[in-house]
Design a protein around this motif. Structure first.
Motif, PDB file in Angstrom:
ATOM      1  N   GLN A  79       0.797  -0.819   0.266  1.00 13.04           N
ATOM      2  CA  GLN A  79       0.177   0.327  -0.272  1.00 13.04           C
ATOM      3  C   GLN A  79       1.086   1.304   0.188  1.00 13.04           C
ATOM      4  O   GLN A  79       0.410   2.425  -0.829  1.00 13.04           O
ATOM      5  N   ARG A  82       1.916   1.220  -3.470  1.00 11.35           N
ATOM      6  CA  ARG A  82       1.352   2.232  -4.349  1.00 11.35           C
ATOM      7  C   ARG A  82       0.776   4.068  -3.694  1.00 11.35           C
ATOM      8  O   ARG A  82       0.395   4.375  -5.194  1.00 11.35           O
ATOM      9  N   VAL A 103       3.370  -5.194  -6.484  1.00 10.82           N
ATOM     10  CA  VAL A 103       2.299  -5.028  -6.925  1.00 10.82           C
ATOM     11  C   VAL A 103       1.698  -3.615  -6.447  1.00 10.82           C
ATOM     12  O   VAL A 103       0.764  -3.287  -6.892  1.00 10.82           O
ATOM     13  N   GLY A 104       2.447  -3.138  -5.462  1.00 11.18           N
ATOM     14  CA  GLY A 104       1.947  -2.295  -5.158  1.00 11.18           C
ATOM     15  C   GLY A 104       2.158  -0.642  -6.361  1.00 11.18           C
ATOM     16  O   GLY A 104       1.254  -0.346  -6.809  1.00 11.18           O
ATOM     17  N   THR A 107      -0.636  -1.836  -8.853  1.00  9.02           N
ATOM     18  CA  THR A 107      -1.874  -1.465  -8.965  1.00  9.02           C
ATOM     19  C   THR A 107      -2.431  -0.243  -8.929  1.00  9.02           C
ATOM     20  O   THR A 107      -2.773   0.535  -9.342  1.00  9.02           O
ATOM     21  N   LEU A 110      -2.388   1.000 -12.659  1.00  8.03           N
ATOM     22  CA  LEU A 110      -3.487   0.623 -13.204  1.00  8.03           C
ATOM     23  C   LEU A 110      -4.471   1.387 -13.088  1.00  8.03           C
ATOM     24  O   LEU A 110      -5.818   1.684 -12.807  1.00  8.03           O
ATOM     25  N   ASP A 111      -4.652   1.584 -11.808  1.00  7.90           N
ATOM     26  CA  ASP A 111      -5.333   2.850 -11.454  1.00  7.90           C
ATOM     27  C   ASP A 111      -5.943   3.793 -13.142  1.00  7.90           C
ATOM     28  O   ASP A 111      -6.839   4.821 -12.994  1.00  7.90           O
ATOM     29  N   ARG A 144      -0.616 -12.051  -7.033  1.00  7.56           N
ATOM     30  CA  ARG A 144      -2.236 -10.890  -6.271  1.00  7.56           C
ATOM     31  C   ARG A 144      -1.823  -9.810  -7.416  1.00  7.56           C
ATOM     32  O   ARG A 144      -3.101  -9.412  -7.521  1.00  7.56           O
ATOM     33  N   ILE A 145      -0.713  -9.716  -8.480  1.00 10.92           N
ATOM     34  CA  ILE A 145      -1.465  -8.554  -9.919  1.00 10.92           C
ATOM     35  C   ILE A 145      -2.910  -9.774 -10.440  1.00 10.92           C
ATOM     36  O   ILE A 145      -3.477  -8.487 -10.491  1.00 10.92           O
ATOM     37  N   ASP A 147      -4.899 -10.673  -9.453  1.00  9.00           N
ATOM     38  CA  ASP A 147      -6.366 -10.722  -8.768  1.00  9.00           C
ATOM     39  C   ASP A 147      -6.812  -8.943  -9.488  1.00  9.00           C
ATOM     40  O   ASP A 147      -8.323  -8.550  -8.603  1.00  9.00           O
ATOM     41  N   ARG A 148      -6.011  -8.496  -9.861  1.00 15.14           N
ATOM     42  CA  ARG A 148      -6.629  -6.663 -10.455  1.00 15.14           C
ATOM     43  C   ARG A 148      -5.982  -6.762 -12.071  1.00 15.14           C
ATOM     44  O   ARG A 148      -7.144  -5.855 -13.127  1.00 15.14           O
TER      45      ARG A 148
END
Length: 272
Positions: A79, A82, A103-104, A107, A110-111, A144-145, A147-148
């Protein structure tokens, strides 16, 4: 010490962020010291790349220092990464740290880019849904990636290790490429997308990069990675990282030096 040629500049074209985190390391810990080692090694490089005929002095390059990740768990570290990548100006360039921090960064982007594509250089597939009872781990990064984002936008380069179940799950990815030459169908699917490049240093053969937590024989040569960067330069890379250098296992600092050289090449290739 900031990374080579980084300085306080307005509206940077690229921003370096250190993520000194290795709390889930399971074999040879030490990646938390990598951002400092890579910056130190960069001081021995020239800012000019004869391969690309570009110079870091011609780029507005900032180094935002290291994130405070001491004492946090992996989910909290992700987080914080991110948030930092979301706030970074220009091309975010993340220095790990273990691969979980990617991953952060992905993510955050991706936003901003819903159609983001991902190219991962890694000896390991990192597709376990959990590892040692934990869902957040260096061994679950790609899971985990996923997941998104859709696996059909992900290419893994240099993978040569994983469980039977991980290799079965890899069939859902766009491609698993053995060298830095992306298969044409994969590049055709990625070329028009914004892209993120994640380089786990263990994707290279340990003969070139011994200082890493989980070395795996028969990896990529440095030329393979140079080829990959050259190909991706033709697209639109919006973020990148280099992770999993482990200074305690790096004789003479050779892996940190290679990592610094690769970071220079990525910045010169991708910073617009």
């Amino acid at each position: 010490m900031p990374f080579l040629a980084a300085r306080a500049v307005p509206a940077p074209q690229a921003t370096i962020l250190g993520a000194p985190f290795d709390a889930t390391a399971t074999h040879r810990a030490g990646a938390r010291w990598a951002p400092a080692a890579i910056r130190w090694a960069s001081d021995g490089l020239e800012s000019y790349s004869p391969t690309q005929q570009r110079d870091l002095q011609e780029i507005r390059l900032a180094d935002a220092g290291d994130l405070d990740l001491a004492g946090v768990d992996a989910a909290q570290a992700v987080q914080r990464v991110r948030d930092a990548v979301a706030a970074a100006e220009g091309l975010p360039v993340l220095l790990g740290g273990e691969h979980t921090v990617t991953v952060g960064a992905v993510t955050a982007l991706l936003d901003r880019h819903a159609d983001l594509g991902l190219v991962v250089v890694d000896a390991h597939l990192d597709l376990r849904d959990d590892y040692a009872g934990a869902r957040w781990s260096h061994a679950t990064t790609l899971a985990r990636i996923l997941d998104r984002m859709d696996g059909r936008r992900i290419v893994v380069v240099g993978a040569r290790s994983g469980t039977r179940e991980e290799w079965a799950r890899a069939d859902g990815l766009l491609a698993v490429a053995p060298t830095g030459r992306l298969p044409h169908p994969a590049w055709a699917a990625l070329a028009d997308r914004p892209l993120y490049l994640s380089v786990d240093i263990d994707g290279l053969d340990p003969a070139h990069a011994p200082g890493t937590g989980n070395p795996e024989p028969l990896g990529l040569a440095v030329d393979d990675l140079v080829t990959l960067v050259s190909v991706l330069r033709q697209g639109r890379v919006v973020g990148c990282d280099l992770v999993e250098v482990s200074p305690p296992y790096d004789p003479g600092g050779r892996t940190a030096m290679l990592a610094a050289w690769l970071v220079r090449e990525m910045i010169l290739a991708f910073a617009r």
